[in-house]
Write a protein that holds these residues in place. Structure first.
Motif, PDB file in Angstrom:
ATOM      1  N   HIS A 198       0.809  -1.222   0.000  1.00  0.00           N
ATOM      2  CA  HIS A 198       0.000   0.000   0.000  1.00  0.00           C
ATOM      3  C   HIS A 198       0.840   1.270   0.000  1.00  0.00           C
ATOM      4  O   HIS A 198       0.293   2.361   0.109  1.00  0.00           O
ATOM      5  N   GLN A 199       2.167   1.122  -0.112  1.00  0.00           N
ATOM      6  CA  GLN A 199       3.015   2.302  -0.175  1.00  0.00           C
ATOM      7  C   GLN A 199       2.980   2.915  -1.569  1.00  0.00           C
ATOM      8  O   GLN A 199       2.565   2.288  -2.542  1.00  0.00           O
ATOM      9  N   GLY A 200       3.406   4.162  -1.659  1.00  0.00           N
ATOM     10  CA  GLY A 200       3.470   4.847  -2.937  1.00  0.00           C
ATOM     11  C   GLY A 200       4.736   5.665  -3.046  1.00  0.00           C
ATOM     12  O   GLY A 200       5.459   5.875  -2.062  1.00  0.00           O
ATOM     13  N   PRO A 201       5.033   6.178  -4.232  1.00  0.00           N
ATOM     14  CA  PRO A 201       6.295   6.882  -4.458  1.00  0.00           C
ATOM     15  C   PRO A 201       6.231   8.345  -4.056  1.00  0.00           C
ATOM     16  O   PRO A 201       5.158   8.942  -3.944  1.00  0.00           O
ATOM     17  N   ASP A 202       7.403   8.923  -3.846  1.00  0.00           N
ATOM     18  CA  ASP A 202       7.575  10.382  -3.772  1.00  0.00           C
ATOM     19  C   ASP A 202       8.123  10.810  -5.132  1.00  0.00           C
ATOM     20  O   ASP A 202       9.215  10.400  -5.531  1.00  0.00           O
ATOM     21  N   THR A 203       7.346  11.619  -5.830  1.00  0.00           N
ATOM     22  CA  THR A 203       7.609  11.883  -7.249  1.00  0.00           C
ATOM     23  C   THR A 203       7.906  13.347  -7.495  1.00  0.00           C
ATOM     24  O   THR A 203       7.260  14.231  -6.914  1.00  0.00           O
ATOM     25  N   ARG A 204       8.894  13.617  -8.358  1.00  0.00           N
ATOM     26  CA  ARG A 204       9.134  14.940  -8.937  1.00  0.00           C
ATOM     27  C   ARG A 204       9.123  14.744 -10.445  1.00  0.00           C
ATOM     28  O   ARG A 204       9.888  13.934 -10.980  1.00  0.00           O
ATOM     29  N   ARG A 205       8.217  15.471 -11.123  1.00  0.00           N
ATOM     30  CA  ARG A 205       8.036  15.267 -12.559  1.00  0.00           C
ATOM     31  C   ARG A 205       7.932  16.601 -13.270  1.00  0.00           C
ATOM     32  O   ARG A 205       7.316  17.534 -12.754  1.00  0.00           O
ATOM     33  N   ALA A 206       8.538  16.662 -14.474  1.00  0.00           N
ATOM     34  CA  ALA A 206       8.405  17.827 -15.342  1.00  0.00           C
ATOM     35  C   ALA A 206       8.073  17.339 -16.743  1.00  0.00           C
ATOM     36  O   ALA A 206       8.645  16.342 -17.213  1.00  0.00           O
ATOM     37  N   SER A 207       7.123  18.041 -17.397  1.00  0.00           N
ATOM     38  CA  SER A 207       6.685  17.617 -18.722  1.00  0.00           C
ATOM     39  C   SER A 207       6.494  18.839 -19.600  1.00  0.00           C
ATOM     40  O   SER A 207       6.000  19.879 -19.146  1.00  0.00           O
ATOM     41  N   LEU A 208       6.881  18.708 -20.883  1.00  0.00           N
ATOM     42  CA  LEU A 208       6.721  19.792 -21.848  1.00  0.00           C
ATOM     43  C   LEU A 208       6.348  19.176 -23.191  1.00  0.00           C
ATOM     44  O   LEU A 208       6.979  18.207 -23.634  1.00  0.00           O
ATOM     45  N   SER A 209       5.305  19.732 -23.819  1.00  0.00           N
ATOM     46  CA  SER A 209       4.891  19.210 -25.120  1.00  0.00           C
ATOM     47  C   SER A 209       4.513  20.362 -26.036  1.00  0.00           C
ATOM     48  O   SER A 209       3.941  21.366 -25.600  1.00  0.00           O
ATOM     49  N   GLY A 210       4.867  20.185 -27.310  1.00  0.00           N
ATOM     50  CA  GLY A 210       4.501  21.142 -28.338  1.00  0.00           C
ATOM     51  C   GLY A 210       3.722  20.449 -29.433  1.00  0.00           C
ATOM     52  O   GLY A 210       4.016  19.303 -29.799  1.00  0.00           O
ATOM     53  N   GLY A 211       2.702  21.138 -29.946  1.00  0.00           N
ATOM     54  CA  GLY A 211       1.867  20.499 -30.951  1.00  0.00           C
ATOM     55  C   GLY A 211       1.473  21.453 -32.062  1.00  0.00           C
ATOM     56  O   GLY A 211       1.672  22.673 -31.988  1.00  0.00           O
ATOM     57  N   TRP A 212       0.914  20.874 -33.103  1.00  0.00           N
ATOM     58  CA  TRP A 212       0.424  21.649 -34.250  1.00  0.00           C
ATOM     59  C   TRP A 212      -0.798  20.934 -34.800  1.00  0.00           C
ATOM     60  O   TRP A 212      -0.861  19.704 -34.846  1.00  0.00           O
ATOM     61  N   GLU A 213      -1.790  21.720 -35.247  1.00  0.00           N
ATOM     62  CA  GLU A 213      -3.024  21.126 -35.756  1.00  0.00           C
ATOM     63  C   GLU A 213      -3.582  22.002 -36.870  1.00  0.00           C
ATOM     64  O   GLU A 213      -3.557  23.227 -36.786  1.00  0.00           O
ATOM     65  N   ARG A 214      -4.100  21.319 -37.921  1.00  0.00           N
ATOM     66  CA  ARG A 214      -4.720  22.036 -39.023  1.00  0.00           C
ATOM     67  C   ARG A 214      -5.934  21.243 -39.514  1.00  0.00           C
ATOM     68  O   ARG A 214      -5.860  20.020 -39.630  1.00  0.00           O
ATOM     69  N   GLN A 215      -7.015  21.968 -39.795  1.00  0.00           N
ATOM     70  CA  GLN A 215      -8.231  21.332 -40.317  1.00  0.00           C
ATOM     71  C   GLN A 215      -8.428  21.728 -41.781  1.00  0.00           C
ATOM     72  O   GLN A 215      -8.328  22.912 -42.127  1.00  0.00           O
ATOM     73  N   LEU A 216      -8.721  20.721 -42.617  1.00  0.00           N
ATOM     74  CA  LEU A 216      -8.928  20.927 -44.048  1.00  0.00           C
ATOM     75  C   LEU A 216     -10.327  20.451 -44.417  1.00  0.00           C
ATOM     76  O   LEU A 216     -10.756  19.377 -43.982  1.00  0.00           O
ATOM     77  N   VAL A 217     -11.020  21.231 -45.235  1.00  0.00           N
ATOM     78  CA  VAL A 217     -12.357  20.869 -45.705  1.00  0.00           C
ATOM     79  C   VAL A 217     -12.328  20.915 -47.226  1.00  0.00           C
ATOM     80  O   VAL A 217     -12.060  21.966 -47.824  1.00  0.00           O
ATOM     81  N   SER A 218     -12.621  19.775 -47.850  1.00  0.00           N
ATOM     82  CA  SER A 218     -12.578  19.695 -49.312  1.00  0.00           C
ATOM     83  C   SER A 218     -13.874  20.230 -49.908  1.00  0.00           C
ATOM     84  O   SER A 218     -14.865  20.453 -49.210  1.00  0.00           O
ATOM     85  N   ASP A 219     -13.849  20.417 -51.225  1.00  0.00           N
ATOM     86  CA  ASP A 219     -15.051  20.890 -51.914  1.00  0.00           C
ATOM     87  C   ASP A 219     -16.192  19.886 -51.824  1.00  0.00           C
ATOM     88  O   ASP A 219     -17.366  20.265 -51.897  1.00  0.00           O
ATOM     89  N   THR A 220     -15.870  18.614 -51.640  1.00  0.00           N
ATOM     90  CA  THR A 220     -16.911  17.582 -51.568  1.00  0.00           C
ATOM     91  C   THR A 220     -17.425  17.381 -50.150  1.00  0.00           C
ATOM     92  O   THR A 220     -18.305  16.552 -49.920  1.00  0.00           O
ATOM     93  N   GLY A 221     -16.848  18.098 -49.161  1.00  0.00           N
ATOM     94  CA  GLY A 221     -17.336  18.003 -47.790  1.00  0.00           C
ATOM     95  C   GLY A 221     -16.515  17.123 -46.873  1.00  0.00           C
ATOM     96  O   GLY A 221     -16.886  16.923 -45.708  1.00  0.00           O
ATOM     97  N   LEU A 222     -15.397  16.561 -47.354  1.00  0.00           N
ATOM     98  CA  LEU A 222     -14.539  15.740 -46.500  1.00  0.00           C
ATOM     99  C   LEU A 222     -13.800  16.643 -45.509  1.00  0.00           C
ATOM    100  O   LEU A 222     -13.123  17.591 -45.917  1.00  0.00           O
ATOM    101  N   VAL A 223     -13.920  16.337 -44.219  1.00  0.00           N
ATOM    102  CA  VAL A 223     -13.288  17.119 -43.153  1.00  0.00           C
ATOM    103  C   VAL A 223     -12.096  16.324 -42.620  1.00  0.00           C
ATOM    104  O   VAL A 223     -12.260  15.208 -42.120  1.00  0.00           O
ATOM    105  N   THR A 224     -10.908  16.898 -42.735  1.00  0.00           N
ATOM    106  CA  THR A 224      -9.686  16.211 -42.341  1.00  0.00           C
ATOM    107  C   THR A 224      -8.918  17.080 -41.362  1.00  0.00           C
ATOM    108  O   THR A 224      -8.722  18.281 -41.589  1.00  0.00           O
ATOM    109  N   THR A 225      -8.479  16.461 -40.274  1.00  0.00           N
ATOM    110  CA  THR A 225      -7.677  17.141 -39.269  1.00  0.00           C
ATOM    111  C   THR A 225      -6.320  16.461 -39.176  1.00  0.00           C
ATOM    112  O   THR A 225      -6.240  15.237 -38.963  1.00  0.00           O
TER     113      THR A 225
END
Length: 808
Positions: A470-497
């Motif tokens: 039933h014991q648990g850890p003593d934790t030190r954590r650091a996290s960094l994330s970078g992202g990019w996103e783009r949405q495209l809609v075609s003439d026929t109605g297809l939605v792409t992310t």
């Protein structure tokens, strides 16, 4: 009076009880301008006070030689809404009289002025309406007759067949009096006297907050307080009843020789509130007597001693305060009572026990705010002892947050308490956790937008008295994330992310228990981790219009590519302990909760969504889907639904052909044989007069090491609004796993209208632990608007609706 004498002799014993809780609801201390003493009749002097003589003017006659009360006629009617209340800084405005009428004349010989036809007179905050008003200048008395209505400065309106009233409108004698208060409460009397603009003394009177029956106005209201005499002090805002009887549906039920209540204009008043009494399994019979402190306009408090048959002492307190930029609320209950061991039921003796909840928020400026929420309890069975619920855990938090445009940052500290029976894992103290999130402008970067997220976490556990499991850890954590996103809609109605992610994590931890069950622990662990992921999601929504309906069909597919992630046994896991695969996270890039675990590998996810929407509001929504992992992911447990290449099938169905039926079904079926692995089905049908409901739940609580518990239960019940103000609700919960048997059964009958609330609940709890015993509770509440009431719902803060409280 027949009703008073009958009630006095037939209900005197019940009246003593009535007096106890109604007098408790009245004011604890009078204002400096003390009201008349008990028994005061308040006879108006025979000679009305004379006013200073001034000049009278009319539109058609020359000024009279003899001075008179100033009257100003106008072609424009002066209404109650256009008249301003008296202003002490402008005494001329307070003594000015405005009058409008169809016809007016003045007899100089008798000094009598007569106004007739839609007469309206405004003076000193009062507005008088009548068919005809005769003013005797010599006596300074007006006689009003025909549809007489007088609007008072406090907002109440008095009605009469005829009324004798002084020129300043502060003294009056009325026959067949009726008073309508701003909240629609009303008072009626055979006759009444008003003097000094403060006291209204009504003889053979009644008061009620109930509306008059529209079908038969002669029917008595649901409840009314009748009295030989009712005195309304308009300055102290009190109503005093002498020889009072409570009539319910026209029948006298309770009697009190004297009582007082705040008038309907009072929203808060220091003093005793209505007592609460009842019975719980552990505390026994109890009585709670709350006292309300009106500290200032921005703060108040309630202190409530509690007397019970099983506890030595107990008390409850509540404090509220509003700031210019924030708020604070504290609630707590403390008792000195027996404490039983949760593991073997041994009596540990009497201890001080209690709980505290707090909510604090302060808006520093437009971008920053700080606050805290505290939820602390001394032991696992305290809340159940005082009928305050049985939560599985509590969480306390202090925070500092910043909001700026699309960006967010926060600093948090957390303290957890596990209230589940038995020995549980040691809970961490988080000091602190920081987060930030930044989001770029749409279309700013390569046609899409960028994102940057980061967090840090520091946890500490006291493992000194816990075994290794039933014991648990003593934790030190650091996290960094970078992202990019783009949405495209075609003439026929297809939605792409299209989106991409680059992430890095670092750990420094101690006392990390090896998950293989060997009992080994790792200390001074240093781990670094890098992760990249890219995904593309496409949907092709198709729609059509039919005869009275619309249909939408949308196939969805997602392709995700990422390197395989191998779990390091030395890595601490703080926030990814539970995983439930369902329709809400099927298309998520990372289906683990939290930050510690990452779902790597490449996979394809596909699903189909279909909706039918009728013009009348009926609808049917269906969704189903599955994912396929190209490399079998060993991080998931056997029962997670993601252990093999192919995931389980997940989906939902929501159908409502009309208000008479609603069906919700969430499911997860095995990809091997379509056997149900998780289900949550809820069906309710029928009209409001009788609406049964059924619910079935099958769920797994899983960790990375396997299944923790299986929950399977069914709930059956119904609700019935069988009359305009009546509701009946019943339910029964039956458990199937992990321990078969009944869980809880309850039946509640409630009545609620504009002036009266009442209800009774019978509840059977079958929770059986060493420190919590099964038992049956009988709870009720009753409340008369503007008068008082009582309830036994709990020993916590009062829970009446705001319109039924005068301490909001």
């Amino acid at each position: 009076m027949q009703f008073r004498h009958t009630a006095r002799f037939s209900a005197i014993l019940a009246g003593m009880v009535f007096s106890s809780f109604l007098l408790a609801n009245a004011s604890a201390a009078f204002a400096d301008n003390a009201p008349p003493p008990i028994g005061y009749v308040g006879v108006v002097p025979k000679q009305w006070p004379q006013q200073a003589e001034t000049q009278v003017q009319t539109q058609t006659e020359a000024p009279a030689q003899k001075p008179a009360l100033p009257l100003t006629t106008s072609a424009l009617a002066v209404t109650a809404t256009s008249h301003e209340p008296p202003n002490p800084a402008n005494p001329e405005r307070e003594t000015e009289t405005l009058i409008s009428a169809t016809r007016m004349n003045f007899d100089q010989n008798t000094n009598i002025a007569t106004a007739a036809g839609h007469v309206e007179i405004a003076r000193g905050g009062y507005v008088l309406h009548a068919d005809k008003v005769i003013y005797d200048q010599n006596k300074d008395i007006m006689h009003a007759e025909g549809h007489v209505a007088l609007l008072h400065p406090g907002g109440e309106v008095s009605f009469a067949d005829e009324e004798e009233i002084t020129g300043d409108m502060k003294q009056a004698f009325v026959k067949n009096l009726g008073v309508l208060f701003p909240d629609n409460s009303r008072m009626a009397a055979r006759q009444g006297q008003r003097y000094d603009g403060r006291y209204l003394v009504a003889d053979t009177a009644m008061f009620t907050a109930c509306n008059v029956c529209t079908k038969d106005p002669n029917n008595p209201p649901l409840w009314q307080l009748k009295a030989d005499q009712i005195v309304h002090d308009n300055d102290a805002h009190n109503i005093y009843y002498h020889d009072a009887t409570l009539d319910f549906m026209g029948t006298p039920v309770l009697y009190s020789p004297y009582l007082s209540t705040p008038d309907p204009t009072v929203t808060r008043r220091q003093g005793f509130l209505s007592p609460n009494f009842g019975k719980t399994v552990e505390a026994g019979y109890f009585t709670r007597i709350p006292y309300y402190f009106d500290i200032s306009p921005d703060k108040d408090a309630v202190f409530s001693p509690i007397f019970s048959s099983n506890d030595v002492a107990a008390f409850n307190g509540e404090y509220r305060e509003r700031f210019a930029n924030g708020r604070l609320q504290l609630d707590g209950l403390m008792g000195y009572s027996d404490l039983l061991s949760e593991t073997n039921g041994v009596d540990k003796g009497e201890h001080w026990r209690g709980n505290l909840t707090a909510d604090f928020l302060y808006e520093i400026n437009n971008d920053w705010r700080a606050g805290s929420q505290i939820d602390y309890v001394s032991d696992k069975s305290f809340l159940s002892r005082y009928n305050l619920g049985t939560p599985a855990s509590t969480e306390s938090r202090a925070f500092l947050e910043r909001f700026h445009g699309r960006n967010y940052a926060s600093i948090n500290t957390y303290y957890f308490q596990d209230l589940q029976p038995g020995t549980q894992p040691v809970q961490p103290v988080i000091i602190p956790q920081t987060n930030f999130s930044m989001l770029g402008e749409p279309g700013q970067t390569l046609g899409g937008r960028w994102s940057l997220d980061g967090s840090t976490l520091i946890t500490h556990r006291d493992n000194s008295s816990a075994d290794i499991i039933h014991q648990g850890p003593d934790t030190r954590r650091a996290s960094l994330s970078g992202g990019w996103e783009r949405q495209l809609v075609s003439d026929t109605g297809l939605v792409t992310t299209v989106d991409g992610l680059l992430r890095g994590d670092g750990y420094w931890a101690d006392n990390v228990v090896n998950p293989n069950g060997s009992g080994q622990t790792f200390n001074n662990v240093l781990i670094g981790r890098q992760f990249e992921q890219a995904s593309i999601t496409s949907g092709y929504p198709l729609g059509r219009h039919g005869d009275g309906y619309q249909q939408i069909l949308e196939p969805l597919v997602m392709l995700s590519a990422a390197p395989e992630v191998k779990q390091d046994p030395r890595q601490p896991i703080e926030d990814s302990l539970d995983l439930q695969l369902d329709d809400t996270n099927l298309f998520a890039n990372n289906r683990f909760t939290g930050t510690d675990l990452i779902e790597g590998g490449s996979r394809v996810t596909y699903g189909l969504r279909q909706s039918y929407i009728a013009d009348g509001g009926a609808h049917l929504d269906i969704f189903g889907g599955q994912s396929y992992d190209f490399a079998r992911n060993g991080q998931f447990s056997e029962l997670s639904g993601l252990h093999d290449h192919s995931s389980d099938y997940v989906g939902r169905i929501n159908a409502s052909p009309g208000e008479w039926l609603n069906f919700d079904y969430n499911f997860r079926f095995s990809h091997h044989d379509l056997s149900p692995e998780a289900q949550d089905a809820h069906l309710s049908f029928g009209p409001a007069v009788f609406r049964p409901s059924l619910r079935y739940v099958l769920a797994y609580q899983t960790e990375t090491t396997g299944v923790v518990d299986t929950i399977e239960e069914g709930i059956v019940g119904f609700s019935s609004t069988f009359a305009k103000y009546w509701t009946l609700v019943a339910s029964h919960t039956q458990g199937f796993q992990p321990q078969p048997g009944p869980r809880q059964t309850s039946v509640a009958l409630n009545y609620g209208d504009e002036c009266f609330m009442s209800g009774v609940t019978v509840q059977r709890s079958d929770i059986n632990r060493f420190d919590i015993k099964p038992g049956t509770s009988f709870l009720f509440h009753i409340y008369l608007k503007n008068v008082g009431g009582a309830h036994t719902d709990s020993m916590g803060p009062l829970s009446f609706s705001p319109q039924f409280r005068q301490t909001e």
